[in-house]
Design a protein around this motif. Structure first.
Motif, mmCIF file in Angstrom:
data_model
loop_
_atom_site.group_PDB
_atom_site.id
_atom_site.type_symbol
_atom_site.label_atom_id
_atom_site.label_comp_id
_atom_site.label_asym_id
_atom_site.label_seq_id
_atom_site.Cartn_x
_atom_site.Cartn_y
_atom_site.Cartn_z
ATOM 1 N N LEU A 39 17.353 10.475 34.961
ATOM 2 C CA LEU A 39 15.932 10.246 35.249
ATOM 3 C C LEU A 39 15.048 10.979 34.243
ATOM 4 C CD1 LEU A 39 15.746 10.490 39.147
ATOM 5 C CD2 LEU A 39 15.106 8.524 37.742
ATOM 6 N N HIS A 40 15.356 12.231 34.009
ATOM 7 C CA HIS A 40 14.546 13.019 33.090
ATOM 8 C C HIS A 40 14.671 12.507 31.661
ATOM 9 C CE1 HIS A 40 13.220 15.770 36.119
ATOM 10 N NE2 HIS A 40 14.452 15.982 36.498
ATOM 11 N N GLU A 41 15.875 12.156 31.261
ATOM 12 C CA GLU A 41 16.073 11.616 29.914
ATOM 13 C C GLU A 41 15.378 10.261 29.759
ATOM 14 O OE1 GLU A 41 19.618 10.945 26.665
ATOM 15 O OE2 GLU A 41 20.114 11.869 28.574
ATOM 16 N N THR A 42 15.373 9.476 30.820
ATOM 17 C CA THR A 42 14.655 8.191 30.798
ATOM 18 C C THR A 42 13.183 8.428 30.515
ATOM 19 O OG1 THR A 42 16.203 7.128 32.322
ATOM 20 C CG2 THR A 42 13.981 6.197 32.216
ATOM 21 N N PHE A 43 12.600 9.398 31.211
ATOM 22 C CA PHE A 43 11.182 9.688 30.993
ATOM 23 C C PHE A 43 10.922 10.122 29.553
ATOM 24 C CE2 PHE A 43 7.716 12.752 30.684
ATOM 25 C CZ PHE A 43 6.660 11.933 31.063
ATOM 26 N N ILE A 44 11.735 11.032 29.046
ATOM 27 C CA ILE A 44 11.534 11.540 27.683
ATOM 28 C C ILE A 44 11.621 10.410 26.666
ATOM 29 C CG2 ILE A 44 12.546 12.961 25.858
ATOM 30 C CD1 ILE A 44 13.291 14.978 28.046
ATOM 31 N N LYS A 45 12.680 9.608 26.758
ATOM 32 C CA LYS A 45 12.871 8.519 25.792
ATOM 33 C C LYS A 45 11.743 7.491 25.879
ATOM 34 C CE LYS A 45 17.630 8.946 24.689
ATOM 35 N NZ LYS A 45 17.573 9.535 23.370
ATOM 36 N N HIS A 156 6.259 19.880 38.131
ATOM 37 C CA HIS A 156 6.378 20.872 37.053
ATOM 38 C C HIS A 156 7.429 20.436 36.029
ATOM 39 C CE1 HIS A 156 3.509 23.563 38.648
ATOM 40 N NE2 HIS A 156 4.280 24.308 39.422
ATOM 41 N N ILE A 157 8.540 19.896 36.495
ATOM 42 C CA ILE A 157 9.581 19.437 35.574
ATOM 43 C C ILE A 157 9.064 18.270 34.734
ATOM 44 C CG2 ILE A 157 11.863 18.346 35.404
ATOM 45 C CD1 ILE A 157 12.629 20.024 37.931
ATOM 46 N N ALA A 158 8.406 17.319 35.376
ATOM 47 C CA ALA A 158 7.855 16.172 34.633
ATOM 48 C C ALA A 158 6.812 16.634 33.623
ATOM 49 C CB ALA A 158 7.259 15.154 35.599
ATOM 50 N N LYS A 159 5.942 17.555 34.034
ATOM 51 C CA LYS A 159 4.912 18.083 33.128
ATOM 52 C C LYS A 159 5.562 18.833 31.970
ATOM 53 C CE LYS A 159 0.598 19.258 32.106
ATOM 54 N NZ LYS A 159 -0.422 18.335 31.693
ATOM 55 N N GLY A 160 6.581 19.617 32.270
ATOM 56 C CA GLY A 160 7.301 20.341 31.212
ATOM 57 C C GLY A 160 7.930 19.390 30.210
ATOM 58 N N LEU A 161 8.567 18.341 30.714
ATOM 59 C CA LEU A 161 9.172 17.350 29.827
ATOM 60 C C LEU A 161 8.119 16.677 28.953
ATOM 61 C CD1 LEU A 161 11.681 15.712 32.326
ATOM 62 C CD2 LEU A 161 12.272 17.060 30.316
ATOM 63 N N MET A 162 6.978 16.370 29.545
ATOM 64 C CA MET A 162 5.912 15.717 28.796
ATOM 65 C C MET A 162 5.373 16.656 27.713
ATOM 66 S SD MET A 162 2.465 13.832 30.165
ATOM 67 C CE MET A 162 1.807 15.322 30.886
ATOM 68 N N LEU A 163 5.138 17.924 28.038
ATOM 69 C CA LEU A 163 4.623 18.879 27.063
ATOM 70 C C LEU A 163 5.620 19.135 25.940
ATOM 71 C CD1 LEU A 163 2.923 21.416 29.501
ATOM 72 C CD2 LEU A 163 1.781 19.824 27.934
ATOM 73 N N ILE A 164 6.895 19.235 26.288
ATOM 74 C CA ILE A 164 7.924 19.436 25.267
ATOM 75 C C ILE A 164 7.995 18.205 24.364
ATOM 76 C CG2 ILE A 164 10.427 19.609 24.903
ATOM 77 C CD1 ILE A 164 10.445 21.477 27.395
ATOM 78 N N SER A 165 7.941 17.040 24.965
ATOM 79 C CA SER A 165 7.958 15.801 24.193
ATOM 80 C C SER A 165 6.773 15.749 23.234
ATOM 81 C CB SER A 165 7.929 14.600 25.145
ATOM 82 O OG SER A 165 7.877 13.413 24.415
ATOM 83 N N LYS A 166 5.577 16.128 23.701
ATOM 84 C CA LYS A 166 4.388 16.147 22.844
ATOM 85 C C LYS A 166 4.583 17.119 21.683
ATOM 86 C CE LYS A 166 0.733 14.870 26.060
ATOM 87 N NZ LYS A 166 -0.462 15.345 26.786
ATOM 88 N N GLU A 167 5.157 18.277 21.960
ATOM 89 C CA GLU A 167 5.355 19.271 20.907
ATOM 90 C C GLU A 167 6.328 18.748 19.852
ATOM 91 O OE1 GLU A 167 5.832 24.012 20.400
ATOM 92 O OE2 GLU A 167 4.784 23.089 22.051
ATOM 93 N N PHE A 168 7.374 18.059 20.276
ATOM 94 C CA PHE A 168 8.304 17.475 19.318
ATOM 95 C C PHE A 168 7.613 16.407 18.488
ATOM 96 C CE2 PHE A 168 11.809 19.558 21.364
ATOM 97 C CZ PHE A 168 12.754 19.649 20.353
ATOM 98 N N TYR A 169 6.762 15.612 19.125
ATOM 99 C CA TYR A 169 6.067 14.550 18.418
ATOM 100 C C TYR A 169 5.124 15.148 17.380
ATOM 101 C CZ TYR A 169 3.070 10.590 17.404
ATOM 102 O OH TYR A 169 2.370 9.623 16.760
ATOM 103 N N VAL A 170 4.368 16.180 17.749
ATOM 104 C CA VAL A 170 3.453 16.828 16.806
ATOM 105 C C VAL A 170 4.242 17.431 15.667
ATOM 106 C CG1 VAL A 170 1.869 18.780 16.545
ATOM 107 C CG2 VAL A 170 1.641 17.252 18.496
#
Length: 192
Positions: A39-45, A156-170
């Motif tokens: 589930l978490h990997e699905t969201f990130i991808k 919190h987990i979803a928000k963390g994944l989103m923030l980490i994903s944004k940081e990788f994108y930047v």
């Protein structure tokens, strides 16, 4: 282009369909931990894909991504059971020492970026994220340990994944050297 991307489409679709995605993944995966990880990997991808392509049907894209991840995970487990792991090791040796060193450098760089992204999370989100991803606690265990609602842990987990994903994108935009090393973004099927 006249189209302005709204990066909340995938996030909204994920939050609305998370329980359905979990039930869908049970068709492929046995353990609750594997389902949660998928589930978490699905969201990130999906979130990362949304940054590079227009996704017309976020819900369908999430389900397709989840299915592909689950099938990849099943294939990976099958390969391990049948001994294909030895063949993979032989392939990496035959690619030469230089490629192995280059791959190790890329992996180390990605690990450093991940650790930095985790360190940059807001304190409570970082605490929940580390308990889940590093210590492997279940959402219910985290909720009990921290004295918060299980739904808050999930957010919190979803928000963390989103923030980490944004940081990788930047970071990806700021460091074009990844393109020079042969790491390329994949095109994603947007589905209609």
């Amino acid at each position: 282009m006249g189209y302005k991307k709204n990066y909340d489409d995938i996030s909204s679709a994920y939050l609305k369909n998370k329980s359905s995605l979990g039930r869908f993944l049970r068709r492929f995966l046995d353990s609750a931990e594997d389902i949660d990880d998928a589930l978490h990997e699905t969201f990130i991808k999906a979130y990362q894909a949304e940054r590079s392509v227009s996704i017309k049907s976020p819900r369908a894209f999430l389900f397709r991504t989840a299915k592909n991840l689950a099938l990849n995970q099943l294939e990976s487990k099958r390969a391990q059971r049948t001994g294909n792991l030895a063949n993979i090791a032989e392939l990496s040796v035959s690619n030469g020492h230089e490629k192995g060193l280059e791959l190790n450098a890329i992996i180390e760089e990605q690990l450093e970026l991940a650790l930095l992204a985790i360190a940059n999370l807001p304190p409570r989100i970082r605490e929940v994220y580390v308990l889940k991803k590093v210590h492997g606690l279940k959402q219910k265990e985290i909720a009990v340990q921290l004295g918060i609602a299980e739904s808050t842990v999930e957010k919190h987990i979803a928000k963390g994944l989103m923030l980490i994903s944004k940081e990788f994108y930047v970071d990806e935009k700021d460091h074009p050297s990844q393109q020079e090393t042969g790491v390329k973004r994949k095109d994603h099927d947007t589905g209609n």
